[in-house]
Design a protein around this motif. Structure first.
Motif, PDB file in Angstrom:
ATOM      1  N   MET A   1       1.947 -11.361 -13.857  1.00 35.91           N
ATOM      2  CA  MET A   1       1.606 -10.384 -12.631  1.00 35.91           C
ATOM      3  C   MET A   1       2.449  -8.998 -12.676  1.00 35.91           C
ATOM      4  N   GLU A   2       2.054  -7.936 -12.890  1.00 36.49           N
ATOM      5  CA  GLU A   2       2.792  -6.662 -13.039  1.00 36.49           C
ATOM      6  C   GLU A   2       3.443  -6.383 -11.746  1.00 36.49           C
ATOM      7  N   TYR A   3       4.292  -5.604 -12.014  1.00 37.61           N
ATOM      8  CA  TYR A   3       5.326  -5.145 -10.941  1.00 37.61           C
ATOM      9  C   TYR A   3       4.568  -4.077  -9.781  1.00 37.61           C
ATOM     10  N   LEU A   4       3.373  -3.660 -10.138  1.00 36.31           N
ATOM     11  CA  LEU A   4       2.854  -2.709  -9.245  1.00 36.31           C
ATOM     12  C   LEU A   4       1.607  -3.377  -8.604  1.00 36.31           C
ATOM     13  N   ASP A   5       1.222  -4.482  -9.054  1.00 41.45           N
ATOM     14  CA  ASP A   5       0.291  -5.178  -8.570  1.00 41.45           C
ATOM     15  C   ASP A   5       0.406  -5.832  -7.010  1.00 41.45           C
ATOM     16  N   TRP A   6       1.749  -5.804  -6.725  1.00 42.70           N
ATOM     17  CA  TRP A   6       2.096  -6.226  -5.178  1.00 42.70           C
ATOM     18  C   TRP A   6       1.695  -4.937  -4.216  1.00 42.70           C
ATOM     19  N   LEU A   7       1.623  -3.921  -4.789  1.00 43.21           N
ATOM     20  CA  LEU A   7       1.477  -2.383  -3.889  1.00 43.21           C
ATOM     21  C   LEU A   7       0.171  -2.467  -3.136  1.00 43.21           C
ATOM     22  N   GLN A   8      -0.888  -3.434  -3.478  1.00 42.35           N
ATOM     23  CA  GLN A   8      -2.128  -3.390  -3.014  1.00 42.35           C
ATOM     24  C   GLN A   8      -1.992  -4.141  -1.683  1.00 42.35           C
ATOM     25  N   TRP A   9      -1.141  -5.015  -1.449  1.00 40.70           N
ATOM     26  CA  TRP A   9      -0.746  -5.564  -0.281  1.00 40.70           C
ATOM     27  C   TRP A   9      -0.161  -4.788   1.026  1.00 40.70           C
ATOM     28  N   PRO A  10       0.822  -3.933   0.585  1.00 44.03           N
ATOM     29  CA  PRO A  10       1.155  -3.100   1.603  1.00 44.03           C
ATOM     30  C   PRO A  10       0.150  -1.948   1.976  1.00 44.03           C
ATOM     31  N   ALA A  11      -0.546  -1.782   1.148  1.00 41.71           N
ATOM     32  CA  ALA A  11      -1.739  -0.487   1.169  1.00 41.71           C
ATOM     33  C   ALA A  11      -2.541  -1.085   2.309  1.00 41.71           C
ATOM     34  N   MET A  12      -2.966  -2.321   1.950  1.00 45.68           N
ATOM     35  CA  MET A  12      -4.055  -2.972   2.760  1.00 45.68           C
ATOM     36  C   MET A  12      -3.727  -3.048   4.210  1.00 45.68           C
ATOM     37  N   LEU A  13      -2.500  -3.511   4.239  1.00 42.21           N
ATOM     38  CA  LEU A  13      -1.788  -3.636   5.727  1.00 42.21           C
ATOM     39  C   LEU A  13      -1.569  -2.231   6.556  1.00 42.21           C
ATOM     40  N   ILE A  14      -1.161  -1.309   5.816  1.00 40.68           N
ATOM     41  CA  ILE A  14      -1.138  -0.190   6.557  1.00 40.68           C
ATOM     42  C   ILE A  14      -2.396   0.483   6.730  1.00 40.68           C
ATOM     43  N   THR A  15      -3.394   0.375   5.939  1.00 44.26           N
ATOM     44  CA  THR A  15      -4.829   0.703   6.252  1.00 44.26           C
ATOM     45  C   THR A  15      -5.357   0.190   7.616  1.00 44.26           C
ATOM     46  N   VAL A  16      -5.058  -1.403   7.513  1.00 45.73           N
ATOM     47  CA  VAL A  16      -5.341  -1.968   8.916  1.00 45.73           C
ATOM     48  C   VAL A  16      -4.730  -1.379  10.144  1.00 45.73           C
ATOM     49  N   ILE A  17      -3.299  -1.248   9.901  1.00 45.53           N
ATOM     50  CA  ILE A  17      -2.736  -0.686  11.177  1.00 45.53           C
ATOM     51  C   ILE A  17      -3.145   0.605  11.557  1.00 45.53           C
ATOM     52  N   ALA A  18      -3.671   1.535  10.655  1.00 42.95           N
ATOM     53  CA  ALA A  18      -4.241   3.087  10.670  1.00 42.95           C
ATOM     54  C   ALA A  18      -5.158   2.806  11.305  1.00 42.95           C
ATOM     55  N   ALA A  19      -6.275   1.916  11.061  1.00 39.52           N
ATOM     56  CA  ALA A  19      -7.568   1.842  11.545  1.00 39.52           C
ATOM     57  C   ALA A  19      -7.260   1.338  13.080  1.00 39.52           C
ATOM     58  N   TRP A  20      -6.272   0.385  13.366  1.00 40.16           N
ATOM     59  CA  TRP A  20      -6.188  -0.037  14.961  1.00 40.16           C
ATOM     60  C   TRP A  20      -5.670   1.342  15.789  1.00 40.16           C
ATOM     61  N   LEU A  21      -4.917   1.945  15.100  1.00 41.64           N
ATOM     62  CA  LEU A  21      -4.348   3.280  15.642  1.00 41.64           C
ATOM     63  C   LEU A  21      -5.637   4.205  16.172  1.00 41.64           C
ATOM     64  N   VAL A  22      -6.105   4.516  15.133  1.00 42.91           N
ATOM     65  CA  VAL A  22      -7.299   5.485  15.368  1.00 42.91           C
ATOM     66  C   VAL A  22      -8.152   5.071  16.267  1.00 42.91           C
ATOM     67  N   ALA A  23      -8.336   3.794  16.622  1.00 43.80           N
ATOM     68  CA  ALA A  23      -9.501   3.216  17.512  1.00 43.80           C
ATOM     69  C   ALA A  23      -8.922   3.344  19.108  1.00 43.80           C
ATOM     70  N   SER A  24      -7.869   3.868  19.196  1.00 41.64           N
ATOM     71  CA  SER A  24      -7.105   4.114  20.373  1.00 41.64           C
ATOM     72  C   SER A  24      -7.534   4.931  21.228  1.00 41.64           C
ATOM     73  N   LYS A  25      -7.494   4.522  22.611  1.00 34.45           N
ATOM     74  CA  LYS A  25      -7.874   5.777  23.471  1.00 34.45           C
ATOM     75  C   LYS A  25      -6.914   6.773  23.903  1.00 34.45           C
TER      76      LYS A  25
END
Length: 81
Positions: A1-25
């Motif tokens: 596994m290459e060293y940048l392969d791990w980057l997709q996991w924090p990117a995914m987590l940050i995307t989910v957090i952002a979606a939760w925030l955008v849905a806020s009232k």
């Protein structure tokens, strides 16, 4: 596994957090969500460059432009000045 392969996991987590925030009232949380989405766009672009996923890069650029638009629309005129 290459060293940048791990980057997709924090990117995914940050995307989910952002979606939760955008849905806020609460406008402040929605606005923050658009900026968090832009951080995820940047991470996905870095991962896309590494993975040669050019369609993903173009998608993230388009989504980034929409996130900037959304962030500007959630700010009040006084906050923009």
């Amino acid at each position: 596994m290459e060293y940048l392969d791990w980057l997709q996991w924090p990117a995914m987590l940050i995307t989910v957090i952002a979606a939760w925030l955008v849905a806020s009232k609460q406008r402040h949380r929605r606005n923050l969500g658009f900026w968090v989405f832009m951080a995820s766009n940047l991470l996905w672009i870095i991962w896309g460059l590494y993975s040669h996923a050019y369609a993903l890069i173009v998608l993230q650029l388009c989504l980034g432009a929409m996130n900037i638009r959304g962030a500007l629309k959630t700010e009040t005129p006084a906050e923009r000045a």
